[in-house]
Design a protein around this motif. Sequence first.
Motif, PDB file in Angstrom:
ATOM      1  N   MET A 105       0.904  -0.872  -0.265  1.00 58.08           N
ATOM      2  CA  MET A 105       0.185  -0.260   0.374  1.00 58.08           C
ATOM      3  C   MET A 105       1.144   1.239  -0.188  1.00 58.08           C
ATOM      4  SD  MET A 105      -3.016  -0.924   2.943  1.00 58.08           S
ATOM      5  CE  MET A 105      -4.080   0.640   1.822  1.00 58.08           C
ATOM      6  N   ASP A 106       2.088   0.962   0.487  1.00 58.32           N
ATOM      7  CA  ASP A 106       2.877   2.020   0.672  1.00 58.32           C
ATOM      8  C   ASP A 106       3.619   2.667  -0.656  1.00 58.32           C
ATOM      9  OD1 ASP A 106       4.451   3.859   1.801  1.00 58.32           O
ATOM     10  OD2 ASP A 106       6.082   3.190   1.795  1.00 58.32           O
ATOM     11  N   ARG A 107       4.248   1.645  -1.166  1.00 57.16           N
ATOM     12  CA  ARG A 107       4.363   1.873  -2.742  1.00 57.16           C
ATOM     13  C   ARG A 107       3.580   2.232  -3.734  1.00 57.16           C
ATOM     14  NH1 ARG A 107       6.890  -2.772  -1.801  1.00 57.16           N
ATOM     15  NH2 ARG A 107       5.657  -3.979  -2.381  1.00 57.16           N
ATOM     16  N   GLU A 108       1.895   1.263  -4.017  1.00 55.46           N
ATOM     17  CA  GLU A 108       0.630   2.632  -3.992  1.00 55.46           C
ATOM     18  C   GLU A 108       0.695   3.891  -3.957  1.00 55.46           C
ATOM     19  OE1 GLU A 108      -1.556   2.320  -6.965  1.00 55.46           O
ATOM     20  OE2 GLU A 108      -0.750   0.435  -6.253  1.00 55.46           O
ATOM     21  N   ASN A 109       0.484   4.434  -2.408  1.00 51.07           N
ATOM     22  CA  ASN A 109       0.995   5.627  -2.072  1.00 51.07           C
ATOM     23  C   ASN A 109       1.803   6.353  -2.704  1.00 51.07           C
ATOM     24  OD1 ASN A 109      -1.234   5.307  -0.437  1.00 51.07           O
ATOM     25  ND2 ASN A 109      -0.579   4.834   0.997  1.00 51.07           N
ATOM     26  N   GLU A 110       2.962   6.444  -2.815  1.00 54.78           N
ATOM     27  CA  GLU A 110       4.297   6.942  -4.088  1.00 54.78           C
ATOM     28  C   GLU A 110       4.010   7.126  -5.156  1.00 54.78           C
ATOM     29  OE1 GLU A 110       8.032   6.173  -3.210  1.00 54.78           O
ATOM     30  OE2 GLU A 110       8.410   5.130  -1.637  1.00 54.78           O
ATOM     31  N   ALA A 111       3.310   5.887  -5.470  1.00 53.60           N
ATOM     32  CA  ALA A 111       2.864   5.990  -7.546  1.00 53.60           C
ATOM     33  C   ALA A 111       2.081   7.464  -7.781  1.00 53.60           C
ATOM     34  CB  ALA A 111       2.913   4.558  -7.552  1.00 53.60           C
ATOM     35  N   GLN A 112       0.796   6.920  -7.054  1.00 54.18           N
ATOM     36  CA  GLN A 112      -0.260   8.018  -7.020  1.00 54.18           C
ATOM     37  C   GLN A 112      -0.006   9.841  -6.207  1.00 54.18           C
ATOM     38  OE1 GLN A 112      -3.926   6.673  -7.601  1.00 54.18           O
ATOM     39  NE2 GLN A 112      -2.320   5.582  -8.127  1.00 54.18           N
ATOM     40  N   TRP A 113       0.983   9.753  -5.533  1.00 50.07           N
ATOM     41  CA  TRP A 113       1.569  10.916  -5.030  1.00 50.07           C
ATOM     42  C   TRP A 113       3.043  11.973  -6.480  1.00 50.07           C
ATOM     43  CZ3 TRP A 113      -1.263  14.459  -2.439  1.00 50.07           C
ATOM     44  CH2 TRP A 113      -1.923  14.207  -1.734  1.00 50.07           C
ATOM     45  N   ALA A 114       3.014  10.529  -7.280  1.00 56.83           N
ATOM     46  CA  ALA A 114       4.166  11.011  -7.888  1.00 56.83           C
ATOM     47  C   ALA A 114       3.027  11.579  -9.223  1.00 56.83           C
ATOM     48  CB  ALA A 114       4.675  10.185  -8.422  1.00 56.83           C
ATOM     49  N   LEU A 115       2.327  10.489  -9.177  1.00 61.90           N
ATOM     50  CA  LEU A 115       0.764  11.300 -10.353  1.00 61.90           C
ATOM     51  C   LEU A 115       0.816  12.974  -9.907  1.00 61.90           C
ATOM     52  CD1 LEU A 115      -0.845   7.597 -11.145  1.00 61.90           C
ATOM     53  CD2 LEU A 115       0.509   9.179 -12.612  1.00 61.90           C
ATOM     54  N   SER A 116       0.481  12.984  -8.929  1.00 62.11           N
ATOM     55  CA  SER A 116      -0.510  14.313  -8.529  1.00 62.11           C
ATOM     56  C   SER A 116       0.717  15.322  -8.521  1.00 62.11           C
ATOM     57  CB  SER A 116      -0.843  14.102  -6.737  1.00 62.11           C
ATOM     58  OG  SER A 116      -0.943  15.025  -6.344  1.00 62.11           O
ATOM     59  N   THR A 117       1.932  14.941  -8.622  1.00 65.16           N
ATOM     60  CA  THR A 117       3.128  16.179  -8.403  1.00 65.16           C
ATOM     61  C   THR A 117       3.167  16.216 -10.032  1.00 65.16           C
ATOM     62  OG1 THR A 117       3.684  15.514  -6.463  1.00 65.16           O
ATOM     63  CG2 THR A 117       5.364  16.659  -8.185  1.00 65.16           C
ATOM     64  N   ALA A 118       3.167  15.599 -10.969  1.00 65.28           N
ATOM     65  CA  ALA A 118       3.414  15.333 -11.968  1.00 65.28           C
ATOM     66  C   ALA A 118       2.275  15.713 -12.925  1.00 65.28           C
ATOM     67  CB  ALA A 118       3.472  14.116 -12.590  1.00 65.28           C
ATOM     68  N   ARG A 119       0.929  16.308 -12.198  1.00 64.18           N
ATOM     69  CA  ARG A 119      -0.213  16.539 -12.629  1.00 64.18           C
ATOM     70  C   ARG A 119      -0.069  18.993 -11.859  1.00 64.18           C
ATOM     71  NH1 ARG A 119      -6.245  14.966 -13.197  1.00 64.18           N
ATOM     72  NH2 ARG A 119      -6.393  17.208 -13.455  1.00 64.18           N
ATOM     73  N   TYR A 120       0.609  19.129 -10.915  1.00 64.42           N
ATOM     74  CA  TYR A 120       1.112  20.394 -10.545  1.00 64.42           C
ATOM     75  C   TYR A 120       1.869  21.201 -11.604  1.00 64.42           C
ATOM     76  CZ  TYR A 120      -2.286  20.742  -6.087  1.00 64.42           C
ATOM     77  OH  TYR A 120      -3.250  19.920  -5.709  1.00 64.42           O
TER      78      TYR A 120
END
Length: 341
Positions: free
Chosen positions: A313-328
């Motif tokens: 779940m932690d690895r999934e979180n990292e991937a999700q927040w990387a997507l979020s940062t890329a969008r910003y």
Amino acid sequence: MKTILIVSTIGGLIAQPFGSFRAQDVGPSAIVGVANGCRPEAAFGFSMDDPYNGGRNLQLRETAAPFRTIEVIATARSKKLVSVDLWAYASDDAGTVEQRREGATQQLDELDTLVESSGRFANRRLDDETETVIYSVPAEAPKSQLQMGLSKLGVSVIVSCFDEGRRQPAMDEFLGRTRVERPVKPMLPTPVRSNIEDCADPVRAEEIYDNFELGGSYDVMNVARSFQEYSEHLAQWHGQILMDKGVWSQADRDAFQISMLDDQAILRGFERQLSRVQSMLELTLEIPEKREAGDAVGSCRAVVGLIDLLADMDRENEAQWALSTARYQAEASRLGVTLEE
């Protein structure tokens, strides 16, 4: 975005191994010395003035008995210490649940008597709603909002040292009502994990479970939680920069955050996390069930499975927040600015 990061459901089970905190800070005799550990400048050895970037849950050494773990709560963004809670409880093999509850009641009464007789606090009251004894007005700093709370939860006794004046600022930070500084990425120890094959050996299985009970596996949740807080802080800081540069209004910011929920990559990650929740809850319940049944191998497998699941779940979180940062970053580029101050 908090709905995307489902990692805190069982935070009370996981904490990191003993870090910079010293068991002797509780006192040479923990029960007797605990009243002296709650002071305006430091709560059980943790500075009330310096930012705190460590794990939320920490394991104490055996010399701090009967206290076993510490929960450290700081403000979400500025990392100012809000409270430090000491948890005392007997291990599962120390008697029946009722016997352990009775022992906790005795410890609570003893602590209450010692704190009151120490003269460290001028006021004592009982909060009937939470069934907590609260001491306030420390003798050395009468104007301080430092307080000490004594309470019981099941077989556990909780001793809290907290600054009442920081509770509302902490809530404001959590809800994003305040300006933020650029976050500092947390540097926590890499979680130590075990192989499920080791559980086939009953002796090794007991070692793995004992390590879990004593906090050796708590670091998984600390890493997950710290990364979540860092990532949320970073997203808030990015939004603040775009507003400061005049390219976003509050309405733009709100609309952008809502649009995250339409991102198919983010939604797929969210669905994967949801699929793990049922397994997580099942494993959480399975651990004590197997222990009570005397199944050391089964409890070990449940422990290892839980830690592995949380790591996934932690690895999934990292991937999700990387997507979020890329969008910003893409949004900043579209508006002709950068995400730097």
